[in-house]
Design a protein around this motif. Structure first.
Motif, PDB file in Angstrom:
ATOM      1  N   LYS A 197     -15.886  10.148  -8.939  1.00 43.93           N
ATOM      2  CA  LYS A 197     -14.882  11.016  -9.526  1.00 43.93           C
ATOM      3  C   LYS A 197     -13.918  10.147 -10.336  1.00 43.93           C
ATOM      4  CE  LYS A 197     -16.230  14.622  -7.131  1.00 43.93           C
ATOM      5  NZ  LYS A 197     -17.236  15.428  -7.716  1.00 43.93           N
ATOM      6  N   ASP A 198     -13.077  10.792 -11.160  1.00 43.93           N
ATOM      7  CA  ASP A 198     -12.140  10.036 -11.991  1.00 43.93           C
ATOM      8  C   ASP A 198     -11.160   9.220 -11.165  1.00 43.93           C
ATOM      9  OD1 ASP A 198     -13.199  10.804 -14.378  1.00 43.93           O
ATOM     10  OD2 ASP A 198     -11.870  12.536 -14.643  1.00 43.93           O
ATOM     11  N   HIS A 199     -10.705   9.769 -10.045  1.00 45.70           N
ATOM     12  CA  HIS A 199      -9.736   9.024  -9.236  1.00 45.70           C
ATOM     13  C   HIS A 199     -10.395   7.809  -8.579  1.00 45.70           C
ATOM     14  CE1 HIS A 199     -11.295  10.782  -5.455  1.00 45.70           C
ATOM     15  NE2 HIS A 199     -11.391  11.911  -6.150  1.00 45.70           N
ATOM     16  N   ASP A 200     -11.688   7.887  -8.283  1.00 39.39           N
ATOM     17  CA  ASP A 200     -12.392   6.719  -7.745  1.00 39.39           C
ATOM     18  C   ASP A 200     -12.494   5.624  -8.798  1.00 39.39           C
ATOM     19  OD1 ASP A 200     -12.804   8.013  -5.326  1.00 39.39           O
ATOM     20  OD2 ASP A 200     -14.772   8.801  -5.943  1.00 39.39           O
ATOM     21  N   LYS A 201     -12.741   6.005 -10.034  1.00 39.71           N
ATOM     22  CA  LYS A 201     -12.833   5.021 -11.115  1.00 39.71           C
ATOM     23  C   LYS A 201     -11.488   4.335 -11.329  1.00 39.71           C
ATOM     24  CE  LYS A 201     -16.329   7.671 -13.584  1.00 39.71           C
ATOM     25  NZ  LYS A 201     -16.643   8.396 -14.814  1.00 39.71           N
ATOM     26  N   ARG A 202     -10.414   5.134 -11.274  1.00 38.56           N
ATOM     27  CA  ARG A 202      -9.080   4.548 -11.451  1.00 38.56           C
ATOM     28  C   ARG A 202      -8.753   3.591 -10.311  1.00 38.56           C
ATOM     29  NH1 ARG A 202      -7.845   9.820 -13.459  1.00 38.56           N
ATOM     30  NH2 ARG A 202      -7.153  10.492 -11.415  1.00 38.56           N
ATOM     31  N   ALA A 203      -9.153   3.929  -9.105  1.00 31.83           N
ATOM     32  CA  ALA A 203      -8.902   3.053  -7.962  1.00 31.83           C
ATOM     33  C   ALA A 203      -9.671   1.737  -8.098  1.00 31.83           C
ATOM     34  CB  ALA A 203      -9.284   3.754  -6.668  1.00 31.83           C
ATOM     35  N   ASP A 204     -10.898   1.803  -8.602  1.00 32.10           N
ATOM     36  CA  ASP A 204     -11.677   0.577  -8.807  1.00 32.10           C
ATOM     37  C   ASP A 204     -11.037  -0.315  -9.860  1.00 32.10           C
ATOM     38  OD1 ASP A 204     -13.499   1.308  -6.906  1.00 32.10           O
ATOM     39  OD2 ASP A 204     -15.042   1.969  -8.333  1.00 32.10           O
ATOM     40  N   ILE A 205     -10.552   0.276 -10.939  1.00 27.78           N
ATOM     41  CA  ILE A 205      -9.880  -0.495 -11.987  1.00 27.78           C
ATOM     42  C   ILE A 205      -8.614  -1.139 -11.440  1.00 27.78           C
ATOM     43  CG2 ILE A 205      -8.647  -0.305 -14.187  1.00 27.78           C
ATOM     44  CD1 ILE A 205     -10.693   1.888 -14.943  1.00 27.78           C
ATOM     45  N   LYS A 206      -7.873  -0.378 -10.639  1.00 28.01           N
ATOM     46  CA  LYS A 206      -6.642  -0.893 -10.046  1.00 28.01           C
ATOM     47  C   LYS A 206      -6.938  -2.072  -9.121  1.00 28.01           C
ATOM     48  CE  LYS A 206      -2.633   1.017  -7.628  1.00 28.01           C
ATOM     49  NZ  LYS A 206      -2.116   2.228  -6.979  1.00 28.01           N
ATOM     50  N   ASP A 207      -7.971  -1.956  -8.295  1.00 28.34           N
ATOM     51  CA  ASP A 207      -8.346  -3.054  -7.388  1.00 28.34           C
ATOM     52  C   ASP A 207      -8.779  -4.287  -8.163  1.00 28.34           C
ATOM     53  OD1 ASP A 207      -7.790  -1.430  -5.233  1.00 28.34           O
ATOM     54  OD2 ASP A 207      -9.900  -0.856  -4.914  1.00 28.34           O
ATOM     55  N   ARG A 208      -9.544  -4.092  -9.226  1.00 32.11           N
ATOM     56  CA  ARG A 208     -10.014  -5.222 -10.030  1.00 32.11           C
ATOM     57  C   ARG A 208      -8.837  -5.934 -10.701  1.00 32.11           C
ATOM     58  NH1 ARG A 208     -14.090  -2.741 -12.553  1.00 32.11           N
ATOM     59  NH2 ARG A 208     -12.738  -1.942 -14.183  1.00 32.11           N
ATOM     60  N   GLU A 209      -7.887  -5.165 -11.247  1.00 33.81           N
ATOM     61  CA  GLU A 209      -6.714  -5.771 -11.879  1.00 33.81           C
ATOM     62  C   GLU A 209      -5.849  -6.498 -10.858  1.00 33.81           C
ATOM     63  OE1 GLU A 209      -4.806  -2.601 -13.963  1.00 33.81           O
ATOM     64  OE2 GLU A 209      -6.238  -2.686 -15.640  1.00 33.81           O
ATOM     65  N   TRP A 210      -5.723  -5.963  -9.660  1.00 30.72           N
ATOM     66  CA  TRP A 210      -4.946  -6.623  -8.625  1.00 30.72           C
ATOM     67  C   TRP A 210      -5.606  -7.940  -8.210  1.00 30.72           C
ATOM     68  CZ3 TRP A 210      -0.865  -8.217  -6.671  1.00 30.72           C
ATOM     69  CH2 TRP A 210      -0.799  -8.746  -5.383  1.00 30.72           C
ATOM     70  N   ALA A 211      -6.917  -7.978  -8.139  1.00 27.13           N
ATOM     71  CA  ALA A 211      -7.615  -9.216  -7.789  1.00 27.13           C
ATOM     72  C   ALA A 211      -7.350 -10.299  -8.839  1.00 27.13           C
ATOM     73  CB  ALA A 211      -9.111  -8.966  -7.653  1.00 27.13           C
ATOM     74  N   VAL A 212      -7.321  -9.928 -10.107  1.00 29.15           N
ATOM     75  CA  VAL A 212      -7.024 -10.894 -11.173  1.00 29.15           C
ATOM     76  C   VAL A 212      -5.584 -11.375 -11.055  1.00 29.15           C
ATOM     77  CG1 VAL A 212      -6.758 -11.141 -13.674  1.00 29.15           C
ATOM     78  CG2 VAL A 212      -8.764  -9.999 -12.749  1.00 29.15           C
ATOM     79  N   ASP A 213      -4.643 -10.445 -10.860  1.00 30.19           N
ATOM     80  CA  ASP A 213      -3.235 -10.819 -10.732  1.00 30.19           C
ATOM     81  C   ASP A 213      -3.009 -11.698  -9.507  1.00 30.19           C
ATOM     82  OD1 ASP A 213      -2.612  -9.434 -13.002  1.00 30.19           O
ATOM     83  OD2 ASP A 213      -1.906  -7.630 -11.955  1.00 30.19           O
ATOM     84  N   LYS A 214      -3.666 -11.374  -8.404  1.00 27.94           N
ATOM     85  CA  LYS A 214      -3.524 -12.167  -7.183  1.00 27.94           C
ATOM     86  C   LYS A 214      -4.016 -13.595  -7.418  1.00 27.94           C
ATOM     87  CE  LYS A 214      -6.152 -11.046  -3.767  1.00 27.94           C
ATOM     88  NZ  LYS A 214      -6.780 -10.406  -2.595  1.00 27.94           N
ATOM     89  N   GLY A 215      -5.136 -13.734  -8.134  1.00 25.38           N
ATOM     90  CA  GLY A 215      -5.643 -15.064  -8.453  1.00 25.38           C
ATOM     91  C   GLY A 215      -4.666 -15.854  -9.299  1.00 25.38           C
ATOM     92  N   ARG A 216      -4.014 -15.199 -10.259  1.00 23.52           N
ATOM     93  CA  ARG A 216      -3.011 -15.868 -11.096  1.00 23.52           C
ATOM     94  C   ARG A 216      -1.802 -16.298 -10.268  1.00 23.52           C
ATOM     95  NH1 ARG A 216      -3.323 -11.455 -15.808  1.00 23.52           N
ATOM     96  NH2 ARG A 216      -5.172 -12.252 -16.853  1.00 23.52           N
ATOM     97  N   ILE A 217      -1.349 -15.423  -9.387  1.00 22.64           N
ATOM     98  CA  ILE A 217      -0.187 -15.748  -8.553  1.00 22.64           C
ATOM     99  C   ILE A 217      -0.487 -16.938  -7.664  1.00 22.64           C
ATOM    100  CG2 ILE A 217       1.250 -14.898  -6.651  1.00 22.64           C
ATOM    101  CD1 ILE A 217       0.986 -12.081  -7.944  1.00 22.64           C
ATOM    102  N   LEU A 218      -1.646 -16.905  -7.010  1.00 21.58           N
ATOM    103  CA  LEU A 218      -1.999 -18.023  -6.126  1.00 21.58           C
ATOM    104  C   LEU A 218      -2.183 -19.321  -6.904  1.00 21.58           C
ATOM    105  CD1 LEU A 218      -4.465 -16.262  -3.678  1.00 21.58           C
ATOM    106  CD2 LEU A 218      -2.133 -17.028  -3.218  1.00 21.58           C
ATOM    107  N   LYS A 219      -2.740 -19.238  -8.095  1.00 21.58           N
ATOM    108  CA  LYS A 219      -2.933 -20.432  -8.918  1.00 21.58           C
ATOM    109  C   LYS A 219      -1.582 -21.021  -9.308  1.00 21.58           C
ATOM    110  CE  LYS A 219      -5.032 -22.016 -13.202  1.00 21.58           C
ATOM    111  NZ  LYS A 219      -5.752 -21.629 -14.409  1.00 21.58           N
ATOM    112  N   ASN A 220      -0.644 -20.167  -9.757  1.00 21.47           N
ATOM    113  CA  ASN A 220       0.696 -20.645 -10.125  1.00 21.47           C
ATOM    114  C   ASN A 220       1.440 -21.194  -8.920  1.00 21.47           C
ATOM    115  OD1 ASN A 220       0.331 -20.023 -12.803  1.00 21.47           O
ATOM    116  ND2 ASN A 220       1.216 -17.985 -12.612  1.00 21.47           N
ATOM    117  N   LYS A 221       1.260 -20.578  -7.758  1.00 19.09           N
ATOM    118  CA  LYS A 221       1.921 -21.036  -6.543  1.00 19.09           C
ATOM    119  C   LYS A 221       1.431 -22.435  -6.166  1.00 19.09           C
ATOM    120  CE  LYS A 221       3.326 -19.021  -2.187  1.00 19.09           C
ATOM    121  NZ  LYS A 221       3.134 -17.932  -1.252  1.00 19.09           N
ATOM    122  N   ASN A 222       0.126 -22.656  -6.273  1.00 17.36           N
ATOM    123  CA  ASN A 222      -0.446 -23.971  -5.968  1.00 17.36           C
ATOM    124  C   ASN A 222      -0.028 -25.013  -6.988  1.00 17.36           C
ATOM    125  OD1 ASN A 222      -1.729 -23.000  -3.688  1.00 17.36           O
ATOM    126  ND2 ASN A 222      -3.652 -22.562  -4.756  1.00 17.36           N
TER     127      ASN A 222
END
Length: 164
Positions: free
Chosen positions: A135-160
């Motif tokens: 469904k459309d809301h499932d697609k939006r949730a997948d996009i949100k999770d993927r973007e959060w994974a990228v942002d989390k990687g950036r945050i951890l990289k900058n923190k290190n």
């Protein structure tokens, strides 16, 4: 000793991909099958004139057929051969695999989605999955999770980097 001649061959065996499949469906079980092709289709596949973006597998009379795959004929094709780019192509599967697919489609409401076409030695193989539409809301949730994974990687990289 003579050197082995290197052939002009790409490392990838992939012929065509269906990139939209993972976005539009929740894919579960993976299957692989050969295809019954004509000579002109093999020549077109070798030249890369294949599109499987809107294709799916249909079970009819206890046989599986690939529908919607487009293999464009070459201009050099023989004049006496009738080339239909969108014809139904029979998939070569075991009886047990056909029974599993037919049961999942009939009883559980799954769709059979083709995701990749590739070479296995000198045979053309099709990779396909059982899946249910998102469904459309499932697609939006997948996009949100993927973007959060990228942002989390950036945050951890900058923190290190700041610790060093």
């Amino acid at each position: 000793m003579a050197k082995k001649s290197s052939k002009n061959k790409s490392n990838s065996n992939t012929i065509a991909l269906n990139k939209k499949a993972r976005h539009n469906y929740n894919l579960t079980d993976k299957f692989e099958g050969g295809m019954s092709l004509q000579g002109w289709e093999i020549k077109s596949i070798r030249s890369g004139k294949v599109n499987i973006s809107d294709c799916y597998v249909h079970i009819k009379d206890r046989e599986a057929y690939l529908l919607g795959a487009e293999i464009m004929p070459l201009k050099e094709a023989s004049t006496h051969v009738v080339c239909d780019p969108n014809r139904d192509r029979k998939l070569l599967l075991n009886r047990r695999e056909l029974d599993v697919l037919a049961g999942a489609v009939d009883r559980e409401g799954y769709s059979i989605i083709a995701t990749a076409m590739y070479w296995r030695k000198n045979w053309v193989k099709l990779e396909f999955y059982l899946g249910k539409g998102k469904k459309d809301h499932d697609k939006r949730a997948d996009i949100k999770d993927r973007e959060w994974a990228v942002d989390k990687g950036r945050i951890l990289k900058n923190k290190n980097l700041n610790k060093e």
